[in-house]
Structures are given as C-alpha cells and as structure tokens.
Scaffold this motif. Structure first.
Motif, PDB file in Angstrom:
ATOM      1  N   ILE A 106       0.841  -1.199   0.000  1.00 16.42           N
ATOM      2  CA  ILE A 106       0.000   0.000   0.000  1.00 16.42           C
ATOM      3  C   ILE A 106       0.878   1.252   0.000  1.00 16.42           C
ATOM      4  N   TYR A 107       1.894   1.257   0.847  1.00 15.11           N
ATOM      5  CA  TYR A 107       2.786   2.417   0.959  1.00 15.11           C
ATOM      6  C   TYR A 107       3.523   2.672  -0.359  1.00 15.11           C
ATOM      7  N   ARG A 108       4.014   1.598  -0.978  1.00 14.51           N
ATOM      8  CA  ARG A 108       4.763   1.741  -2.224  1.00 14.51           C
ATOM      9  C   ARG A 108       3.875   2.193  -3.381  1.00 14.51           C
ATOM     10  N   SER A 109       2.573   1.955  -3.258  1.00 17.28           N
ATOM     11  CA  SER A 109       1.660   2.365  -4.322  1.00 17.28           C
ATOM     12  C   SER A 109       1.348   3.854  -4.263  1.00 17.28           C
ATOM     13  N   GLY A 110       1.843   4.532  -3.226  1.00 22.02           N
ATOM     14  CA  GLY A 110       1.649   5.973  -3.117  1.00 22.02           C
ATOM     15  C   GLY A 110       0.392   6.387  -2.375  1.00 22.02           C
ATOM     16  N   LYS A 111      -0.288   5.444  -1.744  1.00 17.26           N
ATOM     17  CA  LYS A 111      -1.492   5.765  -0.985  1.00 17.26           C
ATOM     18  C   LYS A 111      -1.120   6.480   0.318  1.00 17.26           C
ATOM     19  N   LYS A 112      -2.141   7.060   0.959  1.00 19.88           N
ATOM     20  CA  LYS A 112      -1.911   7.787   2.215  1.00 19.88           C
ATOM     21  C   LYS A 112      -1.709   6.790   3.351  1.00 19.88           C
ATOM     22  N   ALA A 113      -0.446   6.434   3.588  1.00 16.14           N
ATOM     23  CA  ALA A 113      -0.150   5.389   4.566  1.00 16.14           C
ATOM     24  C   ALA A 113       1.164   5.673   5.276  1.00 16.14           C
ATOM     25  N   ALA A 114       1.227   5.254   6.525  1.00 17.46           N
ATOM     26  CA  ALA A 114       2.451   5.351   7.312  1.00 17.46           C
ATOM     27  C   ALA A 114       2.697   4.002   7.973  1.00 17.46           C
ATOM     28  N   ILE A 115       3.965   3.616   8.089  1.00 18.14           N
ATOM     29  CA  ILE A 115       4.321   2.310   8.640  1.00 18.14           C
ATOM     30  C   ILE A 115       5.152   2.497   9.904  1.00 18.14           C
ATOM     31  N   CYS A 116       4.782   1.743  10.951  1.00 20.31           N
ATOM     32  CA  CYS A 116       5.539   1.732  12.196  1.00 20.31           C
ATOM     33  C   CYS A 116       6.025   0.310  12.465  1.00 20.31           C
ATOM     34  N   SER A 117       7.134   0.193  13.147  1.00 19.47           N
ATOM     35  CA  SER A 117       7.586  -1.128  13.558  1.00 19.47           C
ATOM     36  C   SER A 117       6.553  -1.724  14.509  1.00 19.47           C
ATOM     37  N   VAL A 118       6.451  -3.045  14.500  1.00 17.71           N
ATOM     38  CA  VAL A 118       5.479  -3.713  15.360  1.00 17.71           C
ATOM     39  C   VAL A 118       5.727  -3.339  16.816  1.00 17.71           C
ATOM     40  N   GLY A 119       4.676  -2.858  17.489  1.00  8.64           N
ATOM     41  CA  GLY A 119       4.773  -2.519  18.905  1.00  8.64           C
ATOM     42  C   GLY A 119       5.379  -1.165  19.209  1.00  8.64           C
ATOM     43  N   ASP A 120       5.690  -0.364  18.183  1.00 12.73           N
ATOM     44  CA  ASP A 120       6.362   0.925  18.398  1.00 12.73           C
ATOM     45  C   ASP A 120       5.324   2.008  18.728  1.00 12.73           C
ATOM     46  N   LYS A 121       5.037   2.151  19.995  1.00  7.42           N
ATOM     47  CA  LYS A 121       4.037   3.118  20.454  1.00  7.42           C
ATOM     48  C   LYS A 121       4.411   4.543  20.059  1.00  7.42           C
ATOM     49  N   ASN A 122       5.666   4.910  20.241  1.00  9.07           N
ATOM     50  CA  ASN A 122       6.091   6.281  19.964  1.00  9.07           C
ATOM     51  C   ASN A 122       5.887   6.646  18.496  1.00  9.07           C
ATOM     52  N   CYS A 123       6.107   5.686  17.615  1.00  7.66           N
ATOM     53  CA  CYS A 123       5.913   5.944  16.187  1.00  7.66           C
ATOM     54  C   CYS A 123       4.443   6.223  15.889  1.00  7.66           C
ATOM     55  N   PHE A 124       3.553   5.439  16.444  1.00 13.12           N
ATOM     56  CA  PHE A 124       2.121   5.651  16.214  1.00 13.12           C
ATOM     57  C   PHE A 124       1.691   7.024  16.729  1.00 13.12           C
ATOM     58  N   VAL A 125       2.152   7.388  17.915  1.00 14.05           N
ATOM     59  CA  VAL A 125       1.796   8.686  18.491  1.00 14.05           C
ATOM     60  C   VAL A 125       2.309   9.816  17.615  1.00 14.05           C
ATOM     61  N   ALA A 126       3.555   9.671  17.142  1.00 15.97           N
ATOM     62  CA  ALA A 126       4.154  10.714  16.299  1.00 15.97           C
ATOM     63  C   ALA A 126       3.397  10.867  14.984  1.00 15.97           C
ATOM     64  N   GLU A 127       2.996   9.763  14.382  1.00 11.52           N
ATOM     65  CA  GLU A 127       2.276   9.829  13.108  1.00 11.52           C
ATOM     66  C   GLU A 127       0.889  10.454  13.276  1.00 11.52           C
ATOM     67  N   ILE A 128       0.251  10.165  14.404  1.00 10.17           N
ATOM     68  CA  ILE A 128      -1.066  10.768  14.675  1.00 10.17           C
ATOM     69  C   ILE A 128      -0.901  12.273  14.917  1.00 10.17           C
ATOM     70  N   ASN A 129       0.122  12.639  15.664  1.00 10.38           N
ATOM     71  CA  ASN A 129       0.382  14.068  15.881  1.00 10.38           C
ATOM     72  C   ASN A 129       0.644  14.787  14.564  1.00 10.38           C
ATOM     73  N   ARG A 130       1.322  14.111  13.646  1.00 13.20           N
ATOM     74  CA  ARG A 130       1.598  14.705  12.339  1.00 13.20           C
ATOM     75  C   ARG A 130       0.284  14.962  11.582  1.00 13.20           C
ATOM     76  N   LEU A 131      -0.662  14.034  11.699  1.00 15.16           N
ATOM     77  CA  LEU A 131      -1.953  14.226  11.038  1.00 15.16           C
ATOM     78  C   LEU A 131      -2.704  15.425  11.604  1.00 15.16           C
ATOM     79  N   PHE A 132      -2.607  15.614  12.928  1.00 10.41           N
ATOM     80  CA  PHE A 132      -3.243  16.759  13.557  1.00 10.41           C
ATOM     81  C   PHE A 132      -2.698  18.068  12.953  1.00 10.41           C
ATOM     82  N   LYS A 133      -1.432  18.082  12.715  1.00  7.05           N
ATOM     83  CA  LYS A 133      -0.813  19.305  12.187  1.00  7.05           C
ATOM     84  C   LYS A 133      -1.210  19.569  10.749  1.00  7.05           C
TER      85      LYS A 133
END
Length: 364
Positions: free
Chosen positions: A337-364
């Motif tokens: 999905i990511y390589r196809s250019g869709k609106k997607a972000a990937i985090c390592s399995v279990g990486d809480k900080n990555c998920f929080v950061a990506e959500i904060n980015r969406l807020f901005k």
C-alpha cells in the motif's frame, strides 16, 4: 464451466450465516467449478439443516458436527472421504488418480492435515492456502500469551511438514511468498498470490447515512481514529488503547472507535477504563462488529492497525479504497500500500512512539 470438482476444508463458520459476506463469497467462488463441497470445522450446535446445506445449485456446505474441537480433524476426514467417494466419476479401479478433482484447505495447519490425508489416500492434487504471516517473529511470541504461542508453534511445525508436500500454494501477499521461498525453499512456480477479493465498487459507492457517520455519532470528538477487527491477542488492540492515552494528553478531544468482537472484549474494555486519566476513558469507544464499515472508513480521520502480524489485512485494504489514511504496524500488505503511493504510514510492530508521532503529524 470448469468440470473440476472442489473439496474445501475451512474453519470459517460465518458460511452458515444466511446474509454473511463469507457465504456470498463462497457461492461466487463455487461458480468457478463443476461442484464445490465445503467442510467446516464446527461443533454439533452448528450442523446445517438439509435445506441450507445446499448454498447454490453446485455449492454445498457440511459441518463436522463435532462433539469437541479435538474431533474436528477426525470428523472432517470422515466426511471428506464420503464426499469424494460419492462424487462422480467414481474412484477408478487400480488406484488411479481421480480426474478433475482438487482439494484446497484454508490453512496449512489443522485444515491442511485433513486435506493432506485425503489427497494422499485418493491421489488428488492438494492446494494449501496461507492467510496469516507464519514468517513473522511474533507468530510464536509469548507476547500473544502462552496458549496462543504454543498453538502457533505447533501450527508452524505442521506448515513446515505440509507445505513441501503440496502441489500448489496460495498466499495472500508478497510478504508470505518471499518468506516461503527463502525459509522453506519452495519453488516460486508453485506459489500463487491471490489477495482476498474486496468489493471496491461497493465501498466507493456506499452512501454515508447519519447513523453511520462517525462525525455525527461522536460529535464530541474533533479527531476520530478507527480500528476494526477481531478482539484477539494477535491484533494487539491494547497497543491502540495505550497509544490513545498518549494522544489525548495533547489532544483531549480525540476519539478512538474500536469496532470488533472476540475473546478479549471484556479485558480490553477494562484496560481502556483503567488508564492514568480516568476522566478520559470516554475517548475510547467500543462498537460491535459489522461487515459494513464503508461509512466508518469514509468519516474517520485515520485508520489504525496495531497488529502483531497479518497475512493480508483486509480492513487496511478497505480503508485505502475508501480514501482513509492508514497508520499500520509493518504487517500484511501495508508495504505494498505504501509503495503504491497511498496515504499510509508504517511503524515497527509494537512501536508506540511511532504511532503517536504519526497521529500528531496528522493533527498538524
């Protein structure tokens, strides 16, 4: 019409439900063959009646009608023998192969053992399907709990035995195919990638009604994340809840809607209520599972997938079709999905900080 007769071994009991998507999908799949016979692992309270055993003119379903799950394999083999022996053409004399017959199994685990036993006895080609990522290091991880980890360990050993003995292997993602080639040295020509079919047109045409509009249902939220699936250990919804605890510290009017059902429902609800900010427990809302999520995808700000592993990730694919941004752990088809250019972000399995950061980015 293809004259081949198909015997399928499955664990999906939704096929017994009159209006389920699974049942409809099996009826459509059955049109590809002369006859389709589906044996489903189920206890004796799920025995289909004579009237609904026939799904269509050429598609039939049989419950193993087992007293216990420990008898699933034995009962499925017994029913499978009866189905094959009663199908025409009859078994030729001299032990020759039965022509125009194929066995396919939903997994290379318990279903696979049934298929292998029948294929070996009747000398019928065997296709094994893989719908989960057996190559994930989390597939046998104790993070799933010792029961599931032990069961998955035994299933992995079953797959290691059965896969080299299959005539054909169907996988649902490039990720699984690459693993089979590298880990089990399976010939590439033997593997076919067939993703789970999604009715893209139906999702795109879906009209958002007021009762299914997340923004109107949950007007108290300025930002809405959607998570959906089985409430089971491998889906790791506890991480999604933990991520949301961090998110609402900065954005108190953000809401997480979890749609699903499963064995962990009660525990997850308790976990959501027991956070460090009790006044914020209403920021996580649980809804019962529904197969019609199109309106939810279209009215959510982001779709979250925090799974430990996925074979495909149907909800991920559906969210993308509905043009909903996705944030997912590195599982299933998210890389495609990511390589196809869709609106997607990937985090390592279990990486809480990555998920929080990506959500904060969406807020901005």
């Amino acid at each position: 019409m293809n004259p081949t007769k198909l015997l399928m071994i499955s664990t999906d009991r939704k096929i017994f439900e009159e209006d389920s998507a699974v049942r409809a999908r099996m009826i459509e799949y059955g049109k590809l063959f002369g006859e389709t016979h589906i044996i489903v692992f189920a206890k004796n309270n799920r025995q289909p009646t004579t009237d609904n055993r026939r799904l269509s003119d050429n598609t039939f379903v049989y419950s193993t009608n087992s007293l216990s799950k420990f008898f699933y394999i034995f009962d499925a083999v017994r029913i499978g023998k009866s189905v094959i022996e009663n199908c025409k053409p009859a078994r030729p004399a001299g032990g020759l192969k039965i022509e125009n017959f194929l066995i396919t199994t939903q997994d290379p685990f318990e279903c696979g053992l049934v298929g292998w036993r029948l294929a070996r006895k009747f000398k019928i080609p065997l296709e094994l399907q893989i719908h989960t990522d057996i190559g994930s290091p989390y597939f046998t991880s104790l993070k799933l709990g010792w029961r599931l980890a032990t069961l998955n360990f035994l299933r992995f050993q079953s797959a290691r035995f059965l896969l080299p003995r299959a005539d054909k292997i169907r996988v649902v993602s490039v990720r699984i195919k690459n693993y089979l080639i590298s880990r089990f040295k399976i010939a590439e020509a033997k593997i076919e990638i067939r993703p789970i079919k999604i009715d893209e047109a139906k999702i795109q045409r879906a009209v958002v009604s007021p009762e299914n509009d997340l923004r109107k249902k949950y007007y108290q939220f300025d930002f809405i994340a959607l998570a959906a699936g089985r409430l089971e250990p491998e889906k790791n919804f506890a991480l999604a809840i933990d991520v949301w605890r961090a998110v609402i510290k900065k954005f108190p009017r953000a809401g997480l809607i979890i749609v699903g059902a499963g064995s962990l429902e009660k525990n997850l609800k308790l976990f959501a209520q027991g956070g460090p900010r009790k006044a914020r427990q209403d920021n996580v809302v649980f809804e019962p599972w529904t197969e019609n999520l199109a309106s939810y995808y279209k009215t959510a700000d982001v779709f979250l997938n925090t799974s430990f592993y996925e074979g495909y990730g149907m909800t991920l694919a559906e969210a993308v079709v509905a043009d909903c941004p996705v944030i997912s752990s590195d599982v299933g088809v998210i890389d495609e999905i990511y390589r196809s250019g869709k609106k997607a972000a990937i985090c390592s399995v279990g990486d809480k900080n990555c998920f929080v950061a990506e959500i904060n980015r969406l807020f901005k």
